[in-house]
Scaffold this motif. Structure first.
Motif, short mmCIF file in Angstrom:
data_model
loop_
_atom_site.label_atom_id
_atom_site.label_comp_id
_atom_site.label_asym_id
_atom_site.label_seq_id
_atom_site.Cartn_x
_atom_site.Cartn_y
_atom_site.Cartn_z
N ILE A 1 1.05 -0.94 0.16
CA ILE A 1 -0.26 0.03 -0.09
C ILE A 1 0.46 1.22 0.36
O ILE A 1 0.59 2.10 -0.66
CB ILE A 1 -1.46 -0.06 0.88
CG1 ILE A 1 -1.86 -1.21 0.89
CG2 ILE A 1 -1.89 1.36 1.69
CD1 ILE A 1 -2.93 -1.69 2.01
N PHE A 2 2.00 1.43 0.74
CA PHE A 2 3.16 2.57 1.29
C PHE A 2 3.26 2.60 -0.49
O PHE A 2 3.55 3.70 -1.22
CB PHE A 2 3.51 2.15 2.00
CG PHE A 2 5.35 2.86 1.93
CD1 PHE A 2 4.89 4.30 2.39
CD2 PHE A 2 6.79 2.83 1.07
CE1 PHE A 2 5.91 4.90 2.98
CE2 PHE A 2 7.39 4.07 0.99
CZ PHE A 2 7.03 5.42 2.18
N GLN B 1 2.93 5.83 -2.77
CA GLN B 1 4.50 6.32 -3.68
C GLN B 1 4.37 6.66 -4.66
O GLN B 1 4.92 7.67 -5.26
CB GLN B 1 5.55 5.81 -2.97
CG GLN B 1 6.13 5.78 -1.38
CD GLN B 1 5.92 7.06 -0.98
OE1 GLN B 1 5.24 8.45 -0.54
NE2 GLN B 1 7.54 7.55 -1.20
N THR B 2 3.95 5.69 -5.70
CA THR B 2 4.06 5.59 -7.27
C THR B 2 3.15 6.43 -7.55
O THR B 2 3.46 7.29 -8.82
CB THR B 2 3.48 4.00 -7.69
OG1 THR B 2 4.58 2.83 -6.98
CG2 THR B 2 3.73 3.97 -9.10
N GLY B 3 2.26 6.49 -7.43
CA GLY B 3 0.71 7.55 -7.08
C GLY B 3 1.32 9.08 -7.21
O GLY B 3 1.25 9.89 -8.06
N ASN B 4 2.25 9.94 -6.40
CA ASN B 4 2.83 10.03 -6.19
C ASN B 4 3.42 10.79 -6.88
O ASN B 4 3.36 12.00 -7.47
CB ASN B 4 3.28 10.31 -4.64
CG ASN B 4 1.99 10.47 -3.51
OD1 ASN B 4 1.23 11.43 -3.58
ND2 ASN B 4 2.98 10.36 -2.47
N LYS B 5 4.58 10.02 -7.29
CA LYS B 5 5.05 10.00 -8.72
C LYS B 5 4.41 10.33 -9.70
O LYS B 5 5.72 11.16 -10.24
CB LYS B 5 6.42 9.20 -8.99
CG LYS B 5 7.37 9.12 -7.14
CD LYS B 5 8.66 9.90 -6.95
CE LYS B 5 8.99 9.81 -5.73
NZ LYS B 5 10.42 10.37 -6.02
#
Length: 128
Positions: A82-83, A87-91
């Motif tokens: 989930i983390f 993080q991938t979504g933010n990137k």
């Protein structure tokens, strides 16, 4: 504990000094008369299991400990995934913002290029 012959159900026979066997505390009122020649009493060790002898409970508790460890590890892995997704979504948001900004820059460059070409065409037509 002295019991009369009527308590044990032996129909009036004198039973003083006889041995009785009690299976458990719940069976105190269900006393069984030992045979006259038998001096065999059940030792306490036969009634109470030794800690290491009952392997069923040990393996069961070992199974539950193993299951608990597996569940904790899988829960940690789920939180890690989930983390990583967050993080991938933010990137990806950062990359899409950059692409949008670069797209605007490219559009500005195209517009400037068109203005330069028009100006060069005007200058070329004035010279002819």
């Amino acid at each position: 504990m002295t019991h009369s012959s009527q308590d044990t159900g032996s129909c009036g026979i004198q039973e003083d000094g006889k041995l009785y066997v009690v299976d458990s505390i719940n069976d105190l009122n269900k006393l069984n008369l030992c045979p006259a020649g038998s001096q065999h009493l059940f030792p306490l060790e036969d009634k109470i299991p030794v800690l290491g002898t009952n392997s069923g409970n040990g393996s069961r508790s070992l199974f539950f400990v193993g299951l608990l460890i597996v569940l904790i590890v899988s829960l940690a892995l789920v939180f890690f995934v989930i983390f990583l997704i967050i993080q991938t979504g933010n990137k990806m948001d950062d990359v899409s913002r950059r692409l949008t900004a670069e797209g605007k820059d490219i559009d500005d460059l195209k517009r400037i290029n068109n203005m330069i070409i028009k100006r060069l065409n005007q200058l070329d037509s004035e010279q002819n």
